[in-house]
Design an enzyme around this catalytic site. Structure first.
Site, short mmCIF file in Angstrom:
data_model
loop_
_atom_site.label_atom_id
_atom_site.label_comp_id
_atom_site.label_asym_id
_atom_site.label_seq_id
_atom_site.Cartn_x
_atom_site.Cartn_y
_atom_site.Cartn_z
CG ASP A 126 -32.73 58.14 9.91
OD1 ASP A 126 -32.82 57.40 8.92
OD2 ASP A 126 -31.70 58.78 10.20
CG ASP A 135 -33.15 61.88 9.35
OD1 ASP A 135 -34.15 61.40 8.78
OD2 ASP A 135 -32.09 62.13 8.76
CB THR A 162 -22.94 69.93 -0.40
OG1 THR A 162 -23.94 68.97 -0.80
CG2 THR A 162 -21.58 69.43 -0.86
NE ARG A 218 -30.79 68.04 4.76
CZ ARG A 218 -30.68 68.86 5.80
NH1 ARG A 218 -30.83 70.16 5.65
NH2 ARG A 218 -30.42 68.39 6.99
C1 PRP Z 1 -35.09 65.48 4.69
C2 PRP Z 1 -36.51 65.99 4.58
C3 PRP Z 1 -36.45 66.90 3.39
C4 PRP Z 1 -35.07 67.48 3.49
C5 PRP Z 1 -35.18 68.87 4.04
O1 PRP Z 1 -34.84 64.47 3.78
O2 PRP Z 1 -37.46 64.96 4.45
O3 PRP Z 1 -36.65 66.25 2.15
O4 PRP Z 1 -34.34 66.66 4.41
O5 PRP Z 1 -33.94 69.50 4.04
P1 PRP Z 1 -33.62 70.76 3.12
O6 PRP Z 1 -34.78 71.69 3.26
O7 PRP Z 1 -32.36 71.29 3.71
O8 PRP Z 1 -33.43 70.27 1.71
P2 PRP Z 1 -33.42 63.72 3.71
O9 PRP Z 1 -32.49 64.44 2.81
O10 PRP Z 1 -32.94 63.45 5.11
O11 PRP Z 1 -33.76 62.38 2.94
P3 PRP Z 1 -34.63 61.13 3.41
O12 PRP Z 1 -36.08 61.60 3.50
O13 PRP Z 1 -34.42 60.16 2.32
O14 PRP Z 1 -34.13 60.67 4.76
N1 URA Z 2 -34.30 66.86 7.52
C1 URA Z 2 -34.82 66.28 8.64
O1 URA Z 2 -35.35 65.16 8.59
N2 URA Z 2 -34.75 66.98 9.79
C2 URA Z 2 -34.21 68.20 9.88
O2 URA Z 2 -34.21 68.79 10.96
C3 URA Z 2 -33.67 68.77 8.70
C4 URA Z 2 -33.73 68.08 7.55
#
Ligand code: PRP
Ligand code: URA
Length: 209
Positions: free
Chosen positions: A203, A200, A108, A104
């Site tokens: 993380d 997160d 945005t 994400r």
């Molecule tokens: C997190 C999560 C989803 C997304 C959800 O990933 O694992 O993929 O956010 O958010 P949304 O429903 O608003 O799209 P992130 O973008 O943090 O990426 P990462 O797993 O690489 O940390």
């Molecule tokens: N992605 C995450 O990992 N946590 C949240 O709460 C939302 C998006």
């Protein structure tokens, strides 16, 4: 409209409490994600078709059941979806695994695609998309749109925590996709995090913060 199944199993609810706890470190967090994914997979595979076969036991021949033709593919959304793969493969070791890379954009909240590798025979398979978090729904919607271009038999989506906003958006964008949710939380906060959520997920799985 496809079905939404919110898990009410006591083991899932119990493990979710420890997953949410800010004191839970990465090592335990990873185990919990994997265990919850396994328990959820049990529910998500409940409707897999069976066929009858004859089996010779040490005592006699019996009519028994095995999974019929349709095969499974799991598709984790990178990164956090990777944490669910071991758990689901422990139940269905013969499944294929595809990967979709999305993150994400912090400003945005829109998904940015960076990787897609799916099984060559995906059109013969039922696909279960894995991501622990369904927040705005943008990542899940985008991943499922990409997978649909390859015409799988059907698609299910499995997440550990969902926000109502994301659930509604996903149902609207892909009304044919059954959704399995470990817990439906209250709302998104003003920076797009699920409340109360768990922070997160990527993380916490990979210890990057
Ligand atoms: C997190 C999560 C989803 C997304 C959800 O990933 O694992 O993929 O956010 O958010 P949304 O429903 O608003 O799209 P992130 O973008 O943090 O990426 P990462 O797993 O690489 O940390
Ligand atoms: N992605 C995450 O990992 N946590 C949240 O709460 C939302 C998006």
């Amino acid at each position: 409209m496809a079905k939404v199944m919110i898990m009410d199993h006591p083991l899932i609810q119990h493990k979710l409490t420890f997953l949410r706890d800010e004191k839970t470190a990465s090592r335990e967090f990873r185990s919990l994600v994997s265990e919850i994914a396994m328990l959820m997979c049990y529910e998500a595979t409940r409707d897999l078709p069976l066929k009858e076969v004859e089996t010779k036991t040490p005592l006699c021949t019996a009519k028994t059941k095995v999974l019929a033709g349709k095969k499974l593919a799991f598709v984790p959304i990178l990164r956090a979806g990777l944490g669910m793969v071991d758990g689901v493969l422990s139940l269905v070791p013969s499944a294929r695994v595809g990967h979709i890379g999305l993150y994400r954009d912090h400003d945005t909240l829109m998904p940015v695609e960076y990787y897609c590798k799916l099984p060559a025979d995906i059109e013969k398979r039922e696909v279960i998309v894995l991501d622990p978090m369904l927040a705005t729904g943008g990542s899940a919607i985008d991943a499922i749109t990409q997978i649909k271009t390859r015409n799988p038999q059907c698609i299910k989506f499995m997440c550990i925590i969902a926000a109502p906003e994301g659930l509604e958006a996903l149902q609207k964008a892909h009304p044919d996709v059954d959704i399995y949710v470990g817990a439906l939380d209250d709302c998104l906060n003003d920076v797009g995090y699920i409340m109360p959520g768990l922070g997160d997920a990527g993380d916490r799985i990979f210890g990057t913060k």
